[in-house]
Design an enzyme around this catalytic site. Structure first.
Site, mmCIF file in Angstrom:
data_model
loop_
_atom_site.group_PDB
_atom_site.id
_atom_site.type_symbol
_atom_site.label_atom_id
_atom_site.label_comp_id
_atom_site.label_asym_id
_atom_site.label_seq_id
_atom_site.Cartn_x
_atom_site.Cartn_y
_atom_site.Cartn_z
ATOM 1 N N TYR A 49 4.798 1.038 -62.904
ATOM 2 C CA TYR A 49 4.844 1.304 -61.274
ATOM 3 C C TYR A 49 5.179 2.698 -61.169
ATOM 4 O O TYR A 49 5.525 2.911 -59.847
ATOM 5 C CB TYR A 49 5.880 0.342 -60.780
ATOM 6 C CG TYR A 49 5.173 -0.977 -60.585
ATOM 7 C CD1 TYR A 49 4.101 -1.318 -59.788
ATOM 8 C CD2 TYR A 49 5.740 -2.117 -61.452
ATOM 9 C CE1 TYR A 49 3.620 -2.839 -59.722
ATOM 10 C CE2 TYR A 49 5.466 -3.382 -61.545
ATOM 11 C CZ TYR A 49 4.139 -3.741 -60.671
ATOM 12 O OH TYR A 49 3.649 -4.713 -60.344
ATOM 13 N N HIS A 115 -0.700 -9.840 -58.776
ATOM 14 C CA HIS A 115 -1.171 -8.281 -58.589
ATOM 15 C C HIS A 115 -2.518 -8.154 -59.627
ATOM 16 O O HIS A 115 -2.889 -9.029 -60.384
ATOM 17 C CB HIS A 115 -0.333 -7.437 -59.560
ATOM 18 C CG HIS A 115 -0.816 -6.164 -59.866
ATOM 19 N ND1 HIS A 115 -0.788 -4.990 -59.114
ATOM 20 C CD2 HIS A 115 -1.452 -5.400 -60.780
ATOM 21 C CE1 HIS A 115 -1.065 -4.013 -59.452
ATOM 22 N NE2 HIS A 115 -1.711 -4.411 -60.616
ATOM 23 N N GLU A 126 -4.370 0.097 -66.153
ATOM 24 C CA GLU A 126 -3.466 -0.991 -66.190
ATOM 25 C C GLU A 126 -3.702 -1.877 -67.506
ATOM 26 O O GLU A 126 -2.869 -2.310 -68.074
ATOM 27 C CB GLU A 126 -3.664 -1.595 -64.714
ATOM 28 C CG GLU A 126 -2.911 -0.867 -63.879
ATOM 29 C CD GLU A 126 -2.707 -1.435 -62.478
ATOM 30 O OE1 GLU A 126 -3.583 -2.815 -62.197
ATOM 31 O OE2 GLU A 126 -2.573 -1.138 -61.355
#
Length: 142
Positions: A49, A115, A126
């Site tokens: 994050y 998510h 990611e």
């Protein structure tokens, strides 16, 4: 065919919703081509994050994402990034459309169960954070 990252967050894993969420994903013509359960360390959560590090919610988000196991997945399909974001629904479950994952299972803005990557560029970053190439089954079959 494109790929996207999906995370089933701690609140959903704790409530045993992984199978139900996977069923919704597959019913919506997205294929799960990699999946594993893990428990993020605080260092991992802060690394993942990192783009939000200046935001007020950063520390709370990292604490939440380390509060229990998560299930990380690579989804594959035509327009999968857009399609999965539509299936997830709005960040705030109260504002999410009926039939979306967050409307059905989300508890709050933070505990919203899932998510998904928001762009092709971020999906690649990611996916590479959690998976090596050998862990992703790219053959869709018939």
């Amino acid at each position: 065919m494109e790929q996207t990252l999906s995370i089933i967050k701690p609140d959903a894993v704790k409530r045993g919703l992984t199978g139900e969420i996977n069923t919704l994903i597959e019913k919506n013509k997205m294929r799960i081509v990699a999946q594993k359960m893990l428990h993020l360390s605080l260092v991992d959560a802060k690394g993942f994050y990192f783009v939000h590090k200046e935001r007020a919610f950063f520390n709370d988000l990292c604490e939440y994402m380390t509060s229990g196991p998560i299930v990380v997945q690579v989804l594959m399909g035509k327009n999968v990034i857009r399609n999965y974001r539509n299936l997830m629904g709005a960040t705030n479950p109260t504002n999410a459309d009926d039939g979306t994952i967050r409307k059905k299972y989300g508890l709050s803005v933070e505990e919203n169960s899932v998510h998904g990557s928001d762009s092709k560029e971020n999906s690649e970053i990611e996916i590479n954070f959690f998976f090596s190439k050998r862990e992703i089954f790219n053959h869709l079959g018939s």
